[in-house]
Design an enzyme around this catalytic site. Structure first.
Site, PDB file in Angstrom:
ATOM      1  N   ASP A   1       0.283  -0.425   6.888  1.00  0.00           N
ATOM      2  CA  ASP A   1       0.775   0.403   5.784  1.00  0.00           C
ATOM      3  C   ASP A   1       0.925   1.829   6.328  1.00  0.00           C
ATOM      4  O   ASP A   1      -0.070   2.499   6.636  1.00  0.00           O
ATOM      5  CB  ASP A   1      -0.263   0.343   4.645  1.00  0.00           C
ATOM      6  CG  ASP A   1       0.175   1.116   3.409  1.00  0.00           C
ATOM      7  OD1 ASP A   1       1.029   2.013   3.535  1.00  0.00           O
ATOM      8  OD2 ASP A   1      -0.373   0.821   2.329  1.00  0.00           O
ATOM      9  N   HIS A   2       2.161   2.268   6.445  1.00  0.00           N
ATOM     10  CA  HIS A   2       2.417   3.557   7.098  1.00  0.00           C
ATOM     11  C   HIS A   2       1.939   4.744   6.255  1.00  0.00           C
ATOM     12  O   HIS A   2       1.883   5.874   6.731  1.00  0.00           O
ATOM     13  CB  HIS A   2       3.916   3.675   7.398  1.00  0.00           C
ATOM     14  CG  HIS A   2       4.232   4.543   8.574  1.00  0.00           C
ATOM     15  ND1 HIS A   2       3.281   5.304   9.225  1.00  0.00           N
ATOM     16  CD2 HIS A   2       5.385   4.763   9.239  1.00  0.00           C
ATOM     17  CE1 HIS A   2       3.848   5.960  10.214  1.00  0.00           C
ATOM     18  NE2 HIS A   2       5.121   5.654  10.239  1.00  0.00           N
TER      19      HIS A   2
END
Ligand code: CAO
Length: 433
Positions: free
Chosen positions: A405-406
């Site tokens: 999850d950036h």
């Protein structure tokens, strides 16, 4: 004075032994002439039985699932002497016919009151016009159809949880709730609805209902795919020595029936990596403004079952030995395939592993199992020529695909995490550190 009358199944044409699929009244209800009492369904049609009298329902004489024919007793009703109106016989509605209650205006999507454009509001839900063909073909009683039309819900998009996949009122409520929730969470993507295509025009087809697991997994994967900004980092680990050690372990423990696969080593390697990079062992809270860092290490492992994908969670992996994890993998994946996992067995994971190594492939992009922030995909190890000390050597190389999850993990940390995993798997002594 009130009279108690028996209300019988009227003339329903050629139908015999027709199933009661819905009861619209309860004892004590005051009803008018033509108010629907029950819905019946034969192989060919669903029909509502309207009340021939106005009055108060005294007793129900049928239950859902009973079969009835003309002349059978449905309910008893207290009828006042003045109530002498009578109603026509049952209104039969073949499923392929449009429902009688057609609103004056065309149907609107369930949650489509478009809010004025505002930078702070989620975008309105994309209008999903009711598809008339899908609506008509859907398996639902007249009352349920009417309810769906009132709410603007497209029956063609709703899966039925009733007998033989019949759509119930609860299914419509759940559908509308889902659309509303997705709107509130900013889930509306503003994209055009998928067109309904009759594939039989191109060739032979067969329609297969998705399993419950398929449907649930699909919902979660879809949510995670559209709400989590994914990046996938690829890497490789030289597991030549690990493989030799694995084979040796299996030989040593063969009398105990132990079977250590690469997966148990991966779980151990993940434990080390999570300790080194604790941000990977976290979740965003509901506001999206705080990171919850976890002090425990529970790892989810995707298991492929005949009914679909499930992800049981292995608890406290940091406190278990390699052999313990290997044994638990066998036990739990068996339990998953026998459909014996409880919801608790599948909750509380910190990070997941999706291993397709037993099947094949060189790399893939797994979807983060939110609210976890990363998932490790593993493909099949292969012998490859690796340039080492001035010459090529045949080495067993394991492909790793880490999606993260950036919002939580930066690209540099993603690459550090897979490099670390690669180092640990290439030199299993490091698992001791
Ligand atoms: N490279 C090479 N060989 C591998 C390997 C890898 N990365 N991973 C496993 N293998 C080998 C195993 O050693 C085993 O070989 P032997 O039969 O000679 O011992 C064989 O492949 C089969 O392994 P397995 O799949 O039975 O066991 P596992 O511990 O590796 O995996 C489980 C267990 C439950 C994860 C697996 O059976 C499974 O269901 N995988 C699918 C997961 C999935 O669907 N993921 C996708 C999710 S996203 O849609």
């Amino acid at each position: 004075m009130a009279d108690v009358k028996d209300i019988l199944v009227p003339d329903i044409g050629d139908f015999e032994s027709v199933e009661v699929i819905e009861i619209m009244v309860s004892p004590g209800d005051t009803i008018s002439v033509e108010d629907p009492l029950v819905s019946l369904e034969s192989d060919k049609a669903a029909m509502e039985i309207p009340s021939p009298q106005a009055g108060t329902i005294k007793e129900l004489k049928v239950s859902i699932g009973d079969t009835v024919s003309q002349g059978d007793l449905l309910v008893t009703m207290e009828v006042s002497e003045t109530a002498t109106e009578s109603a026509p016989a049952a209104k039969a509605e073949a499923p392929e016919q449009p429902a009688p209650a057609t609103p004056a205006e065309p149907e609107k999507p369930a949650a489509s009151a478009p809010a004025p454009a505002s930078a702070h509001r989620p975008p309105p839900v994309a209008p999903t016009p009711v598809d008339e063909i899908g609506f008509r073909k859907a398996h639902a009683s007249p009352a349920v159809r009417k309810f769906a039309r009132e709410l603007g819900a497209d029956l063609g998009q709703i899966s039925g949880s009733g007998n033989k996949g019949r759509i119930l009122k609860e299914d419509i409520t759940a559908f509308v709730k889902k659309v509303m929730t997705s709107a509130a969470a900013g889930g509306g993507l503003g994209v055009a609805p998928m067109p309904e295509i009759d594939f039989s025009q191109f060739g032979d087809i067969e329609s297969q209902a998705l399993t419950k697991i398929n449907r649930l997994t699909g919902q979660f994967l879809h949510r995670n795919w559209v709400t989590v900004p994914h990046v996938t980092q690829f890497d490789e680990a030289d597991i030549t020595e690990l493989e030799a050690f694995r084979k040796q372990l299996n030989e040593e423990h063969k009398n105990e029936g132990a079977r250590v696969t690469v997966l148990a080593f991966l779980m151990k390697a993940l434990v080390s990596a999570l300790k080194e990079y604790p941000r990977f062992n976290s979740s965003l809270d509901a506001t999206g403004e705080n990171l919850i860092l976890k002090k425990y290490i529970h790892i989810g492992v995707a298991v492929d079952t005949p009914d679909g994908l499930v992800v049981p969670v292995f608890r406290d992996c940091d406190r278990k030995s390699l052999i313990e994890l290997a044994n638990e993998l066998i036990e739990v994946s068996g339990k998953a395939r026998d459909k014996k996992l409880s919801p608790a067995d599948m909750s509380g994971g910190c990070i997941s592993i999706s291993s397709l190594g037993g099947i094949g492939g060189t790399a893939f992009t797994p979807i983060v199992n939110a609210p976890e922030v990363a998932v490790l995909g593993v493909s099949r190890a292969q012998m490859k020529p690796v340039y080492k000390d001035g010459k090529f050597e045949p080495r067993l190389v394991l492909p790793l695909s880490l999606s993260y999850d950036h919002r939580v993990i930066d690209g540099a940390d993603g690459a550090r995490f897979t490099s670390f995993l690669s180092k640990v798997l290439s030199d299993t002594r490091r698992l001791l550190l």
